[in-house]
Design an enzyme around this catalytic site. Structure first.
Site, PDB file in Angstrom:
ATOM      1  N   CYS A   2      39.209  -6.160  24.411  1.00  0.00           N
ATOM      2  CA  CYS A   2      40.285  -5.690  23.605  1.00  0.00           C
ATOM      3  C   CYS A   2      41.787  -5.529  24.327  1.00  0.00           C
ATOM      4  O   CYS A   2      41.902  -5.608  25.470  1.00  0.00           O
ATOM      5  CB  CYS A   2      39.854  -4.471  23.200  1.00  0.00           C
ATOM      6  SG  CYS A   2      38.165  -4.413  22.270  1.00  0.00           S
ATOM      7  N   GLY A  29      42.245  -9.569  21.099  1.00  0.00           N
ATOM      8  CA  GLY A  29      41.209  -9.313  19.928  1.00  0.00           C
ATOM      9  C   GLY A  29      41.985  -9.371  18.713  1.00  0.00           C
ATOM     10  O   GLY A  29      43.172  -8.865  18.527  1.00  0.00           O
ATOM     11  N   ASN A 101      39.050  -0.828  26.251  1.00  0.00           N
ATOM     12  CA  ASN A 101      38.586  -2.079  26.564  1.00  0.00           C
ATOM     13  C   ASN A 101      37.535  -2.027  27.444  1.00  0.00           C
ATOM     14  O   ASN A 101      37.609  -1.681  28.486  1.00  0.00           O
ATOM     15  CB  ASN A 101      39.800  -3.051  27.024  1.00  0.00           C
ATOM     16  CG  ASN A 101      39.639  -4.140  27.584  1.00  0.00           C
ATOM     17  OD1 ASN A 101      38.898  -5.035  26.871  1.00  0.00           O
ATOM     18  ND2 ASN A 101      40.313  -4.471  28.586  1.00  0.00           N
ATOM     19  N   GLY A 102      36.419  -2.744  26.907  1.00  0.00           N
ATOM     20  CA  GLY A 102      35.336  -3.006  27.895  1.00  0.00           C
ATOM     21  C   GLY A 102      33.809  -2.549  27.211  1.00  0.00           C
ATOM     22  O   GLY A 102      34.034  -3.104  25.868  1.00  0.00           O
ATOM     23  N   CYS A 266      37.959  -8.520  36.643  1.00  0.00           N
ATOM     24  CA  CYS A 266      37.157  -9.744  35.768  1.00  0.00           C
ATOM     25  C   CYS A 266      37.872 -10.795  36.362  1.00  0.00           C
ATOM     26  O   CYS A 266      39.166 -10.752  35.783  1.00  0.00           O
ATOM     27  CB  CYS A 266      37.409  -9.395  34.475  1.00  0.00           C
ATOM     28  SG  CYS A 266      36.864 -10.708  33.367  1.00  0.00           S
ATOM     29  N   TYR A 272      41.113 -17.352  31.682  1.00  0.00           N
ATOM     30  CA  TYR A 272      41.372 -17.413  30.579  1.00  0.00           C
ATOM     31  C   TYR A 272      41.912 -16.437  29.638  1.00  0.00           C
ATOM     32  O   TYR A 272      42.737 -16.732  29.019  1.00  0.00           O
ATOM     33  CB  TYR A 272      39.815 -17.977  29.874  1.00  0.00           C
ATOM     34  CG  TYR A 272      40.013 -17.896  28.586  1.00  0.00           C
ATOM     35  CD1 TYR A 272      40.313 -18.909  27.497  1.00  0.00           C
ATOM     36  CD2 TYR A 272      39.408 -16.732  27.512  1.00  0.00           C
ATOM     37  CE1 TYR A 272      40.384 -19.050  26.203  1.00  0.00           C
ATOM     38  CE2 TYR A 272      39.317 -16.828  26.249  1.00  0.00           C
ATOM     39  CZ  TYR A 272      39.977 -18.011  25.697  1.00  0.00           C
ATOM     40  OH  TYR A 272      39.734 -18.074  24.052  1.00  0.00           O
ATOM     41  N   THR A 316      45.795 -22.189  27.606  1.00  0.00           N
ATOM     42  CA  THR A 316      45.542 -21.845  28.825  1.00  0.00           C
ATOM     43  C   THR A 316      45.300 -22.696  29.841  1.00  0.00           C
ATOM     44  O   THR A 316      45.787 -22.249  31.015  1.00  0.00           O
ATOM     45  CB  THR A 316      44.079 -21.133  28.555  1.00  0.00           C
ATOM     46  OG1 THR A 316      43.973 -20.436  27.415  1.00  0.00           O
ATOM     47  CG2 THR A 316      43.983 -20.083  29.712  1.00  0.00           C
ATOM     48  N   ASP A 378      40.266 -28.293  30.815  1.00  0.00           N
ATOM     49  CA  ASP A 378      40.060 -26.951  30.195  1.00  0.00           C
ATOM     50  C   ASP A 378      39.805 -25.968  31.072  1.00  0.00           C
ATOM     51  O   ASP A 378      39.429 -25.988  32.088  1.00  0.00           O
ATOM     52  CB  ASP A 378      38.911 -27.284  29.079  1.00  0.00           C
ATOM     53  CG  ASP A 378      39.163 -26.223  27.915  1.00  0.00           C
ATOM     54  OD1 ASP A 378      39.835 -25.401  27.747  1.00  0.00           O
ATOM     55  OD2 ASP A 378      38.277 -26.546  26.978  1.00  0.00           O
ATOM     56  N   ASP A 379      39.864 -24.755  30.465  1.00  0.00           N
ATOM     57  CA  ASP A 379      39.529 -23.428  31.590  1.00  0.00           C
ATOM     58  C   ASP A 379      38.228 -23.154  31.700  1.00  0.00           C
ATOM     59  O   ASP A 379      37.922 -22.910  32.613  1.00  0.00           O
ATOM     60  CB  ASP A 379      40.442 -22.146  30.743  1.00  0.00           C
ATOM     61  CG  ASP A 379      40.014 -21.929  29.429  1.00  0.00           C
ATOM     62  OD1 ASP A 379      38.980 -21.581  28.811  1.00  0.00           O
ATOM     63  OD2 ASP A 379      40.971 -22.235  28.523  1.00  0.00           O
ATOM     64  N   CYS A 415      27.824 -11.725  30.053  1.00  0.00           N
ATOM     65  CA  CYS A 415      28.710 -10.698  30.255  1.00  0.00           C
ATOM     66  C   CYS A 415      28.618  -9.567  29.702  1.00  0.00           C
ATOM     67  O   CYS A 415      28.214  -9.398  28.604  1.00  0.00           O
ATOM     68  CB  CYS A 415      30.170 -11.165  29.974  1.00  0.00           C
ATOM     69  SG  CYS A 415      31.548  -9.941  30.284  1.00  0.00           S
ATOM     70  N   CYS A 468      34.935  -9.369  39.826  1.00  0.00           N
ATOM     71  CA  CYS A 468      33.652  -9.312  39.278  1.00  0.00           C
ATOM     72  C   CYS A 468      33.746 -10.810  38.691  1.00  0.00           C
ATOM     73  O   CYS A 468      34.542 -11.436  38.169  1.00  0.00           O
ATOM     74  CB  CYS A 468      33.667  -8.615  37.933  1.00  0.00           C
ATOM     75  SG  CYS A 468      32.040  -9.078  36.650  1.00  0.00           S
ATOM     76  N   CYS A 471      29.371 -13.401  35.487  1.00  0.00           N
ATOM     77  CA  CYS A 471      29.051 -14.689  34.666  1.00  0.00           C
ATOM     78  C   CYS A 471      28.623 -15.650  35.250  1.00  0.00           C
ATOM     79  O   CYS A 471      28.135 -16.826  34.705  1.00  0.00           O
ATOM     80  CB  CYS A 471      29.987 -14.708  33.475  1.00  0.00           C
ATOM     81  SG  CYS A 471      31.393 -14.623  34.077  1.00  0.00           S
TER      82      CYS A 471
HETATM   83  S1  SF4 Z   1      30.765 -11.227  33.612  1.00  0.00           S
HETATM   84 FE1  SF4 Z   1      32.341 -12.606  33.855  1.00  0.00          FE
HETATM   85  S2  SF4 Z   1      33.484 -12.224  31.870  1.00  0.00           S
HETATM   86 FE2  SF4 Z   1      32.235 -10.660  32.336  1.00  0.00          FE
HETATM   87  S3  SF4 Z   1      33.747  -8.980  33.593  1.00  0.00           S
HETATM   88 FE3  SF4 Z   1      32.501 -10.151  34.770  1.00  0.00          FE
HETATM   89  S4  SF4 Z   1      33.697 -12.048  35.431  1.00  0.00           S
HETATM   90 FE4  SF4 Z   1      34.450 -10.970  33.421  1.00  0.00          FE
END
Ligand code: SF4
Length: 505
Positions: A2, A29, A101-102, A266, A272, A316, A378-379, A415, A468, A471
């Site tokens: 968001c 968003g 946001n989160g 993240c 992206y 992107t 592509d991303d 995620c 992070c 994913c």
């Molecule tokens: S899991 Fe992936 S998309 Fe989600 S916050 Fe971590 S790096 Fe970002």
């Protein structure tokens, strides 16, 4: 994901700039938008759809006040109905409005605790509501005395203890000030801007009574620096993980670090989500995307392929495409043209919508594609639906061979921090080899970025920077129990079923 925004001006209305800033954050968003302002009372307007559809001259004129918060929403945990649109507010104490946001990883546990132990009634499935209720309950304890920064710090400390996950939050406290905080892992971005009020921009009486005594500043807090650029803030910094910001009613800035952790931003923001003209935790997003193209070129060069031109999937992948083409010493061409008026495909909730909107969104330029070996860039590949459509489109336009290079490694883990990929079953890469994925997508060769290449590219000169990357590798910075993961996945599946059902009605 968001977009959040908070503004505290000296004596100018914030609503017009909140709209400008939210439009700059629209890519985060498109499901709903909302603004809450405060002067003698609170004024709220929120609704489903794009910022430009929710706000008009008439409703903006009633959003008076120099203090306000705004939000653009992509639904994470709830079904995305209008009840889930932000800002949320509680009347007591003070009147507090909040946007975030989160995503909370213990949403269901916390919701249950709030309803059964704290006896708070929640009205939505939006995960800012539990955060707001914990914050308000804690602040209520100090209601008998004037509000102090320490009360805010204590309230946020309790939020950190009870609310697990990733969240960047902006709140307004009616006639008291603006609050912002970023969770202890700093997964979602948040930036604070400040500018000095010049006497010319203030009314005559205020200019003499206040500005002559001390410098006065206006403040802005936003998900991305681009929003602050557009509303004229030139001085800004990242809010630190675990940091609380409080701008009191006299426009004095107070801040306190509750946890001193390094950010685990993240990494997908750089790949992206974020706008390329934003800077997140010191790293320029555009530069990071150029470097992603450079590191991806090493992977491409290892393959026995002879691409003649590079075509980025807009928008992107453009910077990475340019860097990749330069490294391979071939040309980049705009072989796919985007209709700017169609929403982002990746964040369109239902799969069926995705393949329709890819064709509406992109059209190939035959002259650039016909009889050539095309290297698409592509991303990322999430579900594979979009990639499959694009590859088919490029083949139909007469390409001899189609290769696909992806600036991110395969996505294999959900995620849980607010991005729309919340169940393990959604990923095309789940349990498959690269060549199996290539066959499903229909490309002659599929080239993923390596994990090390991703880290090295995004880091740039920040050699010790952590991110992070859950994913990609399942390493969740906040830790997460299998029970919470299963609950989130079940909720997500229920929501997808609801969305499909609504569509077929
Ligand atoms: S899991 Fe992936 S998309 Fe989600 S916050 Fe971590 S790096 Fe970002």
């Amino acid at each position: 994901m968001c977009g959040v925004l908070g503004l505290f001006y000296f004596n100018q209305p914030v609503a017009p700039d909140l709209v400008t800033g939210l439009i700059a954050l629209q890519h985060r968003g498109q499901d709903s938008a909302g603004i809450l302002t405060s002067d003698v009372t609170l004024h709220l307007k929120k609704g489903n759809g794009l910022v430009s559809r929710v706000f008009n001259e008439k409703n903006l004129s009633r959003l008076t006040g120099s203090l306000g918060i705004g939000h653009t929403r992509y639904p994470t945990i709830g079904p995305g109905t209008s009840e889930d649109a932000q800002p949320f507010f509680v009347n007591h104490p003070y009147g507090i409005g909040m946007v975030h946001n989160g995503n909370l990883t213990n949403y269901f546990t916390l919701r249950h605790e709030l309803e059964t132990k704290d006896l708070r009634q929640l009205t939505s499935f939006c995960d800012v509501e539990p955060i707001l209720n914990v914050f308000a309950s804690e602040l209520e304890k100090y209601r008998s005395e004037p509000l102090k920064p320490e009360h805010i710090y204590q309230a946020v400390k309790t939020v950190f203890q009870r609310a697990k996950g990733a969240y960047s939050v902006v709140a307004l406290i009616h006639q008291q000030g603006l609050v912002a905080f970023r969770d202890p892992s700093g997964i979602r971005p948040l930036v604070l801007g400040k500018r000095r009020v010049s006497a010319e921009h203030s009314s005559h009486s205020l200019r003499h009574s206040v500005l002559r005594k001390r410098p006065v500043y206006e403040f802005a807090v936003a998900s991305e620096s681009v929003a602050l650029d557009l509303i004229g803030f030139t001085e800004f910094r990242d809010v630190q993980p675990g940091e609380v910001i409080f701008i009191d009613r006299h426009h004095r800035l107070h801040h306190h670090l509750l946890n001193s952790c390094k950010p685990r931003t993240c990494i997908f923001e750089y790949v992206y989500f974020a706008r390329p003209d934003s800077v997140i935790d010191g790293i320029e997003v555009y530069e990071a995307r150029l470097r992603l193209g450079d590191t991806l070129a090493h992977e491409v060069m290892r393959r026995n392929i002879q691409p003649e031109i590079v075509i980025p999937v807009p928008d992107t992948a453009r910077p990475a495409g340019a860097a990749l083409a330069r490294a391979l010493n071939i040309e980049m061409r705009e072989g796919l043209i985007k209709n700017r008026y169609i929403a982002r495909t990746f964040i369109t909730p239902a799969t069926i919508n995705r393949s329709i909107s890819v064709r509406q969104k992109l059209n190939p330029v035959r002259s650039q594609i016909q009889n050539k070996n095309i290297l698409l860039v592509d991303d990322s590949i999430v579900r594979g639906t979009t990639s499959r459509e694009i590859v088919q489109m490029v083949r139909e336009a007469g390409a001899r061979h189609v290769y696909l290079a992806v600036t991110a490694p395969p996505l294999r883990f959900p995620c849980v921090y607010g991005i729309d990929m919340m169940t393990r079953g959604e990923f095309i890469a789940k349990g498959k080899t690269e060549s199996q994925i290539a066959r499903l997508i229909g490309v002659d060769e599929l080239i993923y970025q390596s994990y090390d290449g991703l880290i090295q590219a995004v880091r740039g000169n920040y050699r010790d920077r952590q991110f992070c990357t859950a994913c990609f590798n399942g390493n969740y910075p906040t830790g997460i129990t299998e029970r919470d993961l299963r609950a989130l996945e079940a909720e997500r599946r229920r929501w997808m079923e609801q969305a499909e059902k609504k569509k077929s009605e």
